[in-house]
Design an enzyme around this catalytic site. Structure first.
Site, PDB file in Angstrom:
ATOM      1  N   HIS A 203       0.778  -1.241   0.000  1.00 53.95           N
ATOM      2  CA  HIS A 203       0.000   0.000   0.000  1.00 53.95           C
ATOM      3  C   HIS A 203       0.808   1.290   0.000  1.00 53.95           C
ATOM      4  O   HIS A 203       0.247   2.377  -0.153  1.00 53.95           O
ATOM      5  CB  HIS A 203      -1.009  -0.007   1.164  1.00 53.95           C
ATOM      6  CG  HIS A 203      -0.430   0.169   2.530  1.00 53.95           C
ATOM      7  ND1 HIS A 203      -0.440   1.374   3.184  1.00 53.95           N
ATOM      8  CD2 HIS A 203       0.169  -0.702   3.375  1.00 53.95           C
ATOM      9  CE1 HIS A 203       0.102   1.225   4.390  1.00 53.95           C
ATOM     10  NE2 HIS A 203       0.482  -0.033   4.526  1.00 53.95           N
ATOM     11  N   CYS A 326       1.294   6.166  13.436  1.00 58.36           N
ATOM     12  CA  CYS A 326       1.094   5.299  14.593  1.00 58.36           C
ATOM     13  C   CYS A 326       1.111   6.088  15.894  1.00 58.36           C
ATOM     14  O   CYS A 326       0.517   5.701  16.878  1.00 58.36           O
ATOM     15  CB  CYS A 326       2.179   4.240  14.667  1.00 58.36           C
ATOM     16  SG  CYS A 326       2.579   3.549  13.089  1.00 58.36           S
TER      17      CYS A 326
HETATM   18  C1  LIG Z   1       4.336   1.404   6.339  1.00 59.63           C
HETATM   19  C2  LIG Z   1       5.631   0.846   6.815  1.00 59.63           C
HETATM   20  C3  LIG Z   1       5.705  -0.431   7.400  1.00 59.63           C
HETATM   21  C4  LIG Z   1       4.474  -1.281   7.643  1.00 59.63           C
HETATM   22  O1  LIG Z   1       3.970  -1.752   6.456  1.00 59.63           O
HETATM   23  P1  LIG Z   1       2.524  -2.461   6.458  1.00 59.63           P
HETATM   24  O2  LIG Z   1       2.432  -3.041   5.076  1.00 59.63           O
HETATM   25  O3  LIG Z   1       1.538  -1.369   6.697  1.00 59.63           O
HETATM   26  O4  LIG Z   1       2.531  -3.500   7.511  1.00 59.63           O
HETATM   27  C5  LIG Z   1       6.940  -0.886   7.793  1.00 59.63           C
HETATM   28  N1  LIG Z   1       8.037  -0.154   7.635  1.00 59.63           N
HETATM   29  C6  LIG Z   1       8.018   1.075   7.092  1.00 59.63           C
HETATM   30  C7  LIG Z   1       9.279   1.841   6.928  1.00 59.63           C
HETATM   31  C8  LIG Z   1       6.806   1.614   6.667  1.00 59.63           C
HETATM   32  O5  LIG Z   1       6.778   2.834   6.143  1.00 59.63           O
END
Ligand SMILES: *Cc1c(COP(=O)(O)O)cnc(C)c1O
Length: 386
Positions: A203, A326
């Site tokens: 995403h 978060c």
């Molecule tokens: C968004 C993000 C994640 C988490 O990814 P998800 O697919 O939402 O679990 C992990 N590491 C970084 C650096 C991110 O930006």
């Protein structure tokens, strides 16, 4: 009512309409809905072919072999699988990471620490970058794994992964890289970057949420123990029925990302320059983190004398983020901003603006005008009050 201008692409990106349309073909009775693991009929074979095409599309973006791509539910799971999956093969080993990693890495390493592993938490320079010397100095005979991100999600700063990877390879230490914010935003090429494990998310690259991948190097081979057990899918590393529509979406999104990377980078670079230029008419606005070693899409800005909370209230027509998504529910200052040496006050004066594929020149123009107006107003109120 018009929607606020979206400037929070680092939190998530909308699915590219081309991707969303393609995903629809893998859900219903008249589409390819079969279980990719069903070997006894065409429904399964077609689904398997779609999943393998998507695997090649993801592999192409990072220049690896499709057999090195393990599907997961997102970068959070990829980070967990990489770190816990490697550590499981050793007896309470030493790990090196940094204090400004994504929570998926931080909390995993914290948990391993509680289980008896030793963790070295590197502090970045004030520019947000971890140097090869820092990593080299932290590595001991007991170190089995180093985990560092390629692009920081709050700052947009880039670590020199190729250089750190070469050093670690020569010392026989495994290297995991969280590239969730790097893929599709800059060149990510594992043939020129000695990494062993690399996390990807759907995403952040205009694919769907809830899907990701972990690159697991085959040569030299990396042993990763499964963290989710079941039917032995994904060569035993990650069980669970593969979500064909999600994988097709991520695959296509990664193919598109590769095709428009250069053009998109140029456009975002010009938007970034324009935005910063427009804001430069006011004093006391500065960029957090390195001004050179960064992707153009993320700008974390600090406004002297202005509370980010008040600024965001005034910027109701912009969707931006203070701290990371978060932590924006809490008032604790961002650990990333604290990690690069900002005071609590400075951290509370900072806002992340992140741009992406559907940002327009008008959006950037509008955002800059709004920011200038609200910052001027808040500063004058403050002056009147004091
Ligand atoms: C968004 C993000 C994640 C988490 O990814 P998800 O697919 O939402 O679990 C992990 N590491 C970084 C650096 C991110 O930006």
């Amino acid at each position: 009512m018009t929607k606020p201008v979206y400037m929070d692409y680092a939190a998530t990106a909308p699915v590219d309409p081309v991707v969303a349309k393609e995903m629809m073909n893998y859900l219903t009775m008249d589409g390819v809905f079969g279980n990719p693991a069903s070997r006894s009929h065409g429904y399964g074979w077609q689904a398997e072919a779609a999943v393998e095409k998507a695997r090649r599309q993801v592999a192409n973006l990072i220049h690896c072999d499709p057999r090195e791509v393990v599907w997961t539910s997102g970068a959070t799971e990829s980070d967990n699988l990489a770190i816990k999956g490697v550590v499981a093969n050793f007896d309470r080993p030493h790990i090196v990471t940094s204090s400004i990693e994504h929570k998926a890495v931080l909390d995993t390493c914290l948990w391993l620490e509680s289980q008896g592993c030793t963790v070295t938490w590197l502090q970045p320079q004030s520019d947000g970058v971890i140097t090869v010397e820092q990593v080299s100095n932290a590595v001991t005979d007991e170190t089995v794994l180093v985990s560092l991100m390629m692009v920081n999600n709050e700052l947009g700063t880039i670590n020199n992964i190729a250089e750190i990877g070469a050093m670690l390879r020569s010392r026989g230490v495994l290297f995991h890289v969280d590239a969730a914010q790097a893929a599709g935003k800059m060149l990510v090429d594992v043939t020129s970057m000695p990494v062993d494990l690399l996390s990807l998310s759907g995403h952040k690259v205009y694919g769907p949420k809830g899907v990701g991948a972990l690159y697991v190097r085959r040569d030299p081979r990396v042993r990763v123990s499964a963290q989710i057990h079941g039917g032995g899918h994904e060569r035993g590393m990650r069980s669970g029925t593969l979500p064909t529509h999600q994988l097709v979406g991520m695959g296509l999104a990664f193919e598109i990302a590769g095709n428009c990377l250069d053009e998109e980078l140029r456009r975002l670079e010009s938007f970034r320059a324009h935005f910063l230029e427009a804001l430069s008419v006011l004093p006391g606005i500065s960029l957090n983190g390195s001004s050179e070693q960064r992707v153009p899409s993320i700008m974390n800005l600090r406004f002297d004398g202005v509370e980010a909370e008040s600024l965001m209230l005034g910027l109701r027509d912009l969707a931006v983020s203070s701290g990371s998504a978060c932590t924006s529910a809490t008032l604790a200052p961002s650990y990333v901003l604290k990690g690069i040496g900002l005071s609590d006050t400075q951290a509370h004066q900072s806002i992340r603006f992140s741009l992406g594929r559907f940002s327009t020149a008008d959006d950037v123009e509008f955002a800059a005008r709004q920011v200038l107006e609200v910052v001027r107003r808040l500063r004058s109120v403050r002056q009147t009050a004091s």
